[in-house]
Design an enzyme around this catalytic site. Structure first.
Site, mmCIF file in Angstrom:
data_model
loop_
_atom_site.group_PDB
_atom_site.id
_atom_site.type_symbol
_atom_site.label_atom_id
_atom_site.label_comp_id
_atom_site.label_asym_id
_atom_site.label_seq_id
_atom_site.Cartn_x
_atom_site.Cartn_y
_atom_site.Cartn_z
ATOM 1 N N LYS A 11 -71.190 -41.202 -46.721
ATOM 2 C CA LYS A 11 -72.235 -40.889 -45.554
ATOM 3 C C LYS A 11 -73.155 -39.649 -45.838
ATOM 4 C CE LYS A 11 -69.874 -36.790 -44.202
ATOM 5 N NZ LYS A 11 -70.478 -35.506 -44.095
ATOM 6 N N ASP A 135 -63.366 -36.086 -40.585
ATOM 7 C CA ASP A 135 -64.355 -37.086 -40.870
ATOM 8 C C ASP A 135 -63.831 -38.601 -40.939
ATOM 9 O OD1 ASP A 135 -66.355 -34.982 -40.963
ATOM 10 O OD2 ASP A 135 -66.717 -35.001 -43.025
HETATM 11 O O1 C5P Z 1 -60.126 -32.007 -41.153
HETATM 12 P P1 C5P Z 1 -60.520 -31.460 -42.536
HETATM 13 O O2 C5P Z 1 -59.250 -31.704 -43.266
HETATM 14 O O3 C5P Z 1 -61.545 -32.427 -43.152
HETATM 15 O O4 C5P Z 1 -61.031 -30.061 -42.700
HETATM 16 C C1 C5P Z 1 -61.087 -29.267 -43.584
HETATM 17 C C2 C5P Z 1 -61.106 -27.923 -43.199
HETATM 18 O O5 C5P Z 1 -62.459 -27.700 -42.685
HETATM 19 C C3 C5P Z 1 -60.208 -27.589 -41.973
HETATM 20 O O6 C5P Z 1 -58.948 -27.118 -42.381
HETATM 21 C C4 C5P Z 1 -61.133 -26.468 -41.066
HETATM 22 O O7 C5P Z 1 -61.050 -25.220 -41.961
HETATM 23 C C5 C5P Z 1 -62.559 -26.930 -41.272
HETATM 24 N N1 C5P Z 1 -62.873 -27.570 -40.304
HETATM 25 C C6 C5P Z 1 -63.353 -27.037 -39.024
HETATM 26 N N2 C5P Z 1 -63.638 -28.017 -37.988
HETATM 27 C C7 C5P Z 1 -64.160 -29.080 -38.232
HETATM 28 C C8 C5P Z 1 -63.868 -29.838 -39.316
HETATM 29 C C9 C5P Z 1 -63.369 -29.074 -40.362
HETATM 30 O O8 C5P Z 1 -63.019 -26.038 -39.052
HETATM 31 N N3 C5P Z 1 -64.591 -29.849 -37.111
#
Ligand code: C5P
Length: 293
Positions: A11, A135
């Protein structure tokens, strides 16, 4: 038990506004996500072993792979007693802000659910997906979507297909956590109340692309620390791109071109830099289904 396979697209974010930290530690955001035609192919061979094996070019241990985690959650929730070998033909650069890992995770959930004729509801699949990454729900919804919350609030949008995308991955790994902390250090969040969602969606749907003023908050704050951003931005604009942006928290940059041949000429010009991984892709308006063998 038949083998099956599924294509797992990546994406781009056409805009990305981050609104500050929530109580759960995640950030709330507003973004238009568009799935594009660069795919990993995931081959899945079920067997009676109850083991999950992963074969492919990954930079993490198999148990840490989102494919492994998605499959474990699925079989547990659906009560299925099979094992699987996943072979991944990896084309999407890892750690590039274009959702390759999240897509693999979502398309394994989608593929297993389709293969077994939908034992889990869409709601359960979404919950499993969100537990594995912010995501992931996008790749379980529709190929063009307005994404809010931490990534779980999704509204489908009509896909625009009047442009070609030139993806440039500079081969630089940007940590998502580092990108979020840069935003906090520079206090560069877009306040939620100043984010006019209707105006943003209307701009995406109605304006000529060259008039878009959509922004990525990460790109704005990372520009001074990461020189590749302005170098690639200038190169894409000089090559005739109508719109240039960074995707997610980087490092992939992209240019949108109304004429495919302009994107091809730009790709030729930019390919002199051997560090760049370059792909010409298109927005997609439907997600792939599984193929059975
Ligand atoms: O959810 P995901 O594993 O993709 O997120 C990785 C890191 O990115 C999270 O631990 C967080 O620090 C940050 N993040 C965030 N807010 C979001 C998505 C991700 O702070 N909406």
């Amino acid at each position: 038990m038949n083998k099956f396979s599924v294509l797992s697209p990546c994406k781009i974010n056409l805009n990305l506004s981050v609104h500050g930290k929530r109580e759960d530690g995640y950030h709330s955001l507003t973004s238009v996500f568009q799935a594009v035609s660069l795919y990993d192919r995931i081959h899945i061979t079920p067997d009676e072993s109850r083991e999950i094996k992963i074969r492919g070019d990954f930079d993490c241990a198999p148990e840490d792979n989102l494919i492994y985690k998605a499959c474990s959650l699925f079989v547990k929730e659906a009560g299925i007693k099979h094992g699987y070998t996943f072979e991944i033909d990896k084309k999407v650069p890892q750690g590039g802000g274009i959702g390759g890992g999240s897509s693999n995770c979502a398309f394994v959930l989608r593929a297993l659910n389709e293969y077994y004729n939908y034992p889990l509801t869409q709601e359960t699949i979404m919950e499993l997906g969100l537990s594995l990454g912010s995501d992931v729900p996008f790749f379980l919804s529709s190929p063009t979507a307005l994404v809010q919350g931490r990534g779980e609030l999704l509204s489908s949008l009509k896909t625009r297909t009047d442009y070609t995308i030139l993806l440039i991955n500079p081969g630089i790994h940007v940590s998502t956590a580092r990108a979020f902390s840069l935003l906090a250090e520079k206090r560069a969040y877009t306040p939620k109340e100043s984010c006019d969602i209707n105006a943003m969606v209307s701009q995406y749907q109605k304006s000529p692309i060259k008039f878009w003023t959509l922004k990525n908050d990460f790109e704005l704050v990372m520009d001074s620390d990461y020189t590749f951003i302005s170098v690639i931005r200038e190169a894409l604009l000089a090559s005739g791109a109508d719109f240039v942006q960074m995707s997610g928290s980087g490092s992939t940059m992209y240019g949108l071109f109304t004429a495919q041949e302009d994107a091809e000429k730009a790709a030729d010009r930019l390919s002199v830099n051997k560090m760049y991984k370059i792909n010409i892709v298109r927005p997609i308006d439907s997600f792939p289904s599984i193929e059975r063998f």
